[in-house]
Design a protein around this motif. Structure first.
Motif, PDB file in Angstrom:
ATOM      1  N   ASP A  62     -12.878   6.129   3.175  1.00  0.00           N
ATOM      2  CA  ASP A  62     -12.326   4.805   3.638  1.00  0.00           C
ATOM      3  C   ASP A  62     -10.978   4.462   3.119  1.00  0.00           C
ATOM      4  O   ASP A  62     -10.084   3.902   3.887  1.00  0.00           O
ATOM      5  CB  ASP A  62     -13.393   3.579   3.541  1.00  0.00           C
ATOM      6  CG  ASP A  62     -14.902   3.873   4.164  1.00  0.00           C
ATOM      7  OD1 ASP A  62     -15.519   3.071   3.787  1.00  0.00           O
ATOM      8  OD2 ASP A  62     -14.693   4.511   5.272  1.00  0.00           O
ATOM      9  N   GLN A  63     -10.722   4.860   1.932  1.00  0.00           N
ATOM     10  CA  GLN A  63      -9.374   4.426   1.330  1.00  0.00           C
ATOM     11  C   GLN A  63      -9.139   5.363   0.359  1.00  0.00           C
ATOM     12  O   GLN A  63      -9.977   5.907  -0.421  1.00  0.00           O
ATOM     13  CB  GLN A  63      -9.583   3.027   0.617  1.00  0.00           C
ATOM     14  CG  GLN A  63      -8.173   2.667   0.117  1.00  0.00           C
ATOM     15  CD  GLN A  63      -8.167   1.437  -0.793  1.00  0.00           C
ATOM     16  OE1 GLN A  63      -9.212   0.800  -1.058  1.00  0.00           O
ATOM     17  NE2 GLN A  63      -7.007   0.650  -0.700  1.00  0.00           N
ATOM     18  N   GLU A  75      -0.919   5.585   0.372  1.00  0.00           N
ATOM     19  CA  GLU A  75      -2.086   5.187   0.877  1.00  0.00           C
ATOM     20  C   GLU A  75      -2.745   5.581   1.991  1.00  0.00           C
ATOM     21  O   GLU A  75      -1.875   5.419   2.970  1.00  0.00           O
ATOM     22  CB  GLU A  75      -2.366   3.699   0.549  1.00  0.00           C
ATOM     23  CG  GLU A  75      -3.613   3.098   0.693  1.00  0.00           C
ATOM     24  CD  GLU A  75      -3.799   1.467   0.848  1.00  0.00           C
ATOM     25  OE1 GLU A  75      -4.964   1.011   0.462  1.00  0.00           O
ATOM     26  OE2 GLU A  75      -2.998   0.772   1.114  1.00  0.00           O
ATOM     27  N   ILE A  76      -3.913   6.150   2.162  1.00  0.00           N
ATOM     28  CA  ILE A  76      -4.591   6.653   3.355  1.00  0.00           C
ATOM     29  C   ILE A  76      -5.963   5.514   3.497  1.00  0.00           C
ATOM     30  O   ILE A  76      -6.675   5.468   2.617  1.00  0.00           O
ATOM     31  CB  ILE A  76      -5.000   8.014   3.417  1.00  0.00           C
ATOM     32  CG1 ILE A  76      -4.040   8.886   3.185  1.00  0.00           C
ATOM     33  CG2 ILE A  76      -5.581   8.307   4.785  1.00  0.00           C
ATOM     34  CD1 ILE A  76      -4.107  10.093   2.529  1.00  0.00           C
ATOM     35  N   LEU A  77      -5.777   4.880   4.617  1.00  0.00           N
ATOM     36  CA  LEU A  77      -6.850   4.068   5.149  1.00  0.00           C
ATOM     37  C   LEU A  77      -7.241   4.595   6.325  1.00  0.00           C
ATOM     38  O   LEU A  77      -6.743   4.989   7.186  1.00  0.00           O
ATOM     39  CB  LEU A  77      -6.418   2.732   5.472  1.00  0.00           C
ATOM     40  CG  LEU A  77      -5.906   1.946   4.304  1.00  0.00           C
ATOM     41  CD1 LEU A  77      -5.195   0.669   4.732  1.00  0.00           C
ATOM     42  CD2 LEU A  77      -6.938   1.565   3.322  1.00  0.00           C
ATOM     43  N   THR A  78      -8.816   4.624   6.500  1.00  0.00           N
ATOM     44  CA  THR A  78      -9.659   5.111   7.623  1.00  0.00           C
ATOM     45  C   THR A  78     -10.504   4.035   8.093  1.00  0.00           C
ATOM     46  O   THR A  78     -11.150   3.247   7.460  1.00  0.00           O
ATOM     47  CB  THR A  78     -10.602   6.170   7.058  1.00  0.00           C
ATOM     48  OG1 THR A  78      -9.802   7.271   6.254  1.00  0.00           O
ATOM     49  CG2 THR A  78     -11.172   6.595   8.234  1.00  0.00           C
ATOM     50  N   HIS A  79     -10.274   3.814   9.382  1.00  0.00           N
ATOM     51  CA  HIS A  79     -11.132   2.881  10.153  1.00  0.00           C
ATOM     52  C   HIS A  79     -11.860   3.498  11.156  1.00  0.00           C
ATOM     53  O   HIS A  79     -11.255   4.617  11.865  1.00  0.00           O
ATOM     54  CB  HIS A  79     -10.238   2.031  11.064  1.00  0.00           C
ATOM     55  CG  HIS A  79      -8.835   1.338  10.142  1.00  0.00           C
ATOM     56  ND1 HIS A  79      -9.138   0.085   9.420  1.00  0.00           N
ATOM     57  CD2 HIS A  79      -7.615   1.835   9.945  1.00  0.00           C
ATOM     58  CE1 HIS A  79      -8.140  -0.157   8.765  1.00  0.00           C
ATOM     59  NE2 HIS A  79      -7.334   0.893   9.156  1.00  0.00           N
ATOM     60  N   VAL A  91      -2.978   6.915  14.915  1.00  0.00           N
ATOM     61  CA  VAL A  91      -2.579   7.053  13.636  1.00  0.00           C
ATOM     62  C   VAL A  91      -1.350   6.000  13.478  1.00  0.00           C
ATOM     63  O   VAL A  91      -0.561   6.297  14.463  1.00  0.00           O
ATOM     64  CB  VAL A  91      -2.276   8.269  13.375  1.00  0.00           C
ATOM     65  CG1 VAL A  91      -1.501   8.587  11.671  1.00  0.00           C
ATOM     66  CG2 VAL A  91      -3.568   9.190  13.188  1.00  0.00           C
ATOM     67  N   ASN A  94       3.438   3.912   8.189  1.00  0.00           N
ATOM     68  CA  ASN A  94       4.024   2.563   7.454  1.00  0.00           C
ATOM     69  C   ASN A  94       4.426   1.584   8.407  1.00  0.00           C
ATOM     70  O   ASN A  94       5.167   1.240   8.914  1.00  0.00           O
ATOM     71  CB  ASN A  94       5.381   3.210   7.193  1.00  0.00           C
ATOM     72  CG  ASN A  94       5.396   4.163   6.058  1.00  0.00           C
ATOM     73  OD1 ASN A  94       4.642   3.938   4.970  1.00  0.00           O
ATOM     74  ND2 ASN A  94       6.228   5.231   5.953  1.00  0.00           N
ATOM     75  N   ASN A 113       2.035   4.240   3.757  1.00  0.00           N
ATOM     76  CA  ASN A 113       0.871   4.312   4.103  1.00  0.00           C
ATOM     77  C   ASN A 113       0.587   4.918   5.283  1.00  0.00           C
ATOM     78  O   ASN A 113       1.348   4.882   6.282  1.00  0.00           O
ATOM     79  CB  ASN A 113      -0.200   2.794   3.924  1.00  0.00           C
ATOM     80  CG  ASN A 113       0.388   1.809   5.160  1.00  0.00           C
ATOM     81  OD1 ASN A 113       0.843   2.126   6.037  1.00  0.00           O
ATOM     82  ND2 ASN A 113       0.410   0.541   4.670  1.00  0.00           N
ATOM     83  N   GLU A 115      -2.391   4.910   8.175  1.00  0.00           N
ATOM     84  CA  GLU A 115      -3.720   4.414   8.759  1.00  0.00           C
ATOM     85  C   GLU A 115      -4.298   5.497   9.781  1.00  0.00           C
ATOM     86  O   GLU A 115      -3.570   5.616  10.813  1.00  0.00           O
ATOM     87  CB  GLU A 115      -3.627   3.166   9.255  1.00  0.00           C
ATOM     88  CG  GLU A 115      -3.425   2.128   8.249  1.00  0.00           C
ATOM     89  CD  GLU A 115      -3.310   0.649   8.740  1.00  0.00           C
ATOM     90  OE1 GLU A 115      -4.567   0.250   9.046  1.00  0.00           O
ATOM     91  OE2 GLU A 115      -2.286   0.040   8.798  1.00  0.00           O
ATOM     92  N   TRP A 117      -7.275   5.870  12.507  1.00  0.00           N
ATOM     93  CA  TRP A 117      -8.412   5.173  13.255  1.00  0.00           C
ATOM     94  C   TRP A 117      -9.379   6.155  13.899  1.00  0.00           C
ATOM     95  O   TRP A 117      -8.934   7.101  14.710  1.00  0.00           O
ATOM     96  CB  TRP A 117      -7.757   4.245  14.331  1.00  0.00           C
ATOM     97  CG  TRP A 117      -7.148   3.473  13.665  1.00  0.00           C
ATOM     98  CD1 TRP A 117      -5.682   3.392  13.143  1.00  0.00           C
ATOM     99  CD2 TRP A 117      -7.588   1.876  13.461  1.00  0.00           C
ATOM    100  NE1 TRP A 117      -5.213   2.073  12.641  1.00  0.00           N
ATOM    101  CE2 TRP A 117      -6.607   1.218  13.132  1.00  0.00           C
ATOM    102  CE3 TRP A 117      -8.843   1.212  13.884  1.00  0.00           C
ATOM    103  CZ2 TRP A 117      -6.405  -0.150  12.599  1.00  0.00           C
ATOM    104  CZ3 TRP A 117      -8.945  -0.186  13.530  1.00  0.00           C
ATOM    105  CH2 TRP A 117      -7.602  -0.842  13.022  1.00  0.00           C
TER     106      TRP A 117
END
Length: 130
Positions: A62-63, A75-79, A91, A94, A113, A115, A117
């Motif tokens: 998730d992070q 930072e890599i965030l997954t939704h 995706v 930044n 970052n 992100e 999805w």
């Protein structure tokens, strides 16, 4: 190898400097192969050791926070829209919509970052405008 990849980790993972610095490709296959599974689980996978490009993939975490040289962080965030979500839907790099299927070494090492999805059904991500 420092900070080995633990695929069963349930909380955010902090990847230390030694691992992030291993992103620097030295052209030695022995340095390359052991870290490939960790790359894919993070959300990107090396296209080839010389190209400086990484194919974006569905992260298992998730992070993920990578501490880079010069006190930078990537930072890599997954939704996910459901537990079955395995396909990239969109995706953001930044804060800006990112439709490229790859990310470069320089983009990662600049910090920022990513992100990703994920969705349960395949979509058009990576094919828009082509």
């Amino acid at each position: 190898m420092p900070n080995s990849c633990n695929l069963h980790q349930q909380r955010p993972i902090l990847v230390g400097n030694a691992f992030a610095q291993s992103l620097i490709l030295k052209g030695q296959q022995g340095d390359w192969l052991p870290i490939s599974p960790c790359f894919a689980s993070m959300g990107f996978y090396p296209v080839n050791p010389v190209s400086n490009e990484y194919q974006l993939t569905s992260p298992l975490f998730d992070q993920l926070i990578m501490r880079l040289k010069g006190d930078k962080i990537f930072e890599i965030l997954t939704h996910k829209d459901s537990p079955d979500a395995i396909y990239i839907g969109k995706v953001f790099l930044n804060g800006k919509l990112y439709d490229n299927k790859t990310i470069t070494y320089d983009q990662i090492m600049a910090g920022g970052n990513l992100e990703i999805w994920l969705q349960a059904e395949p979509g058009n991500w990576g094919n828009m405008g082509r």
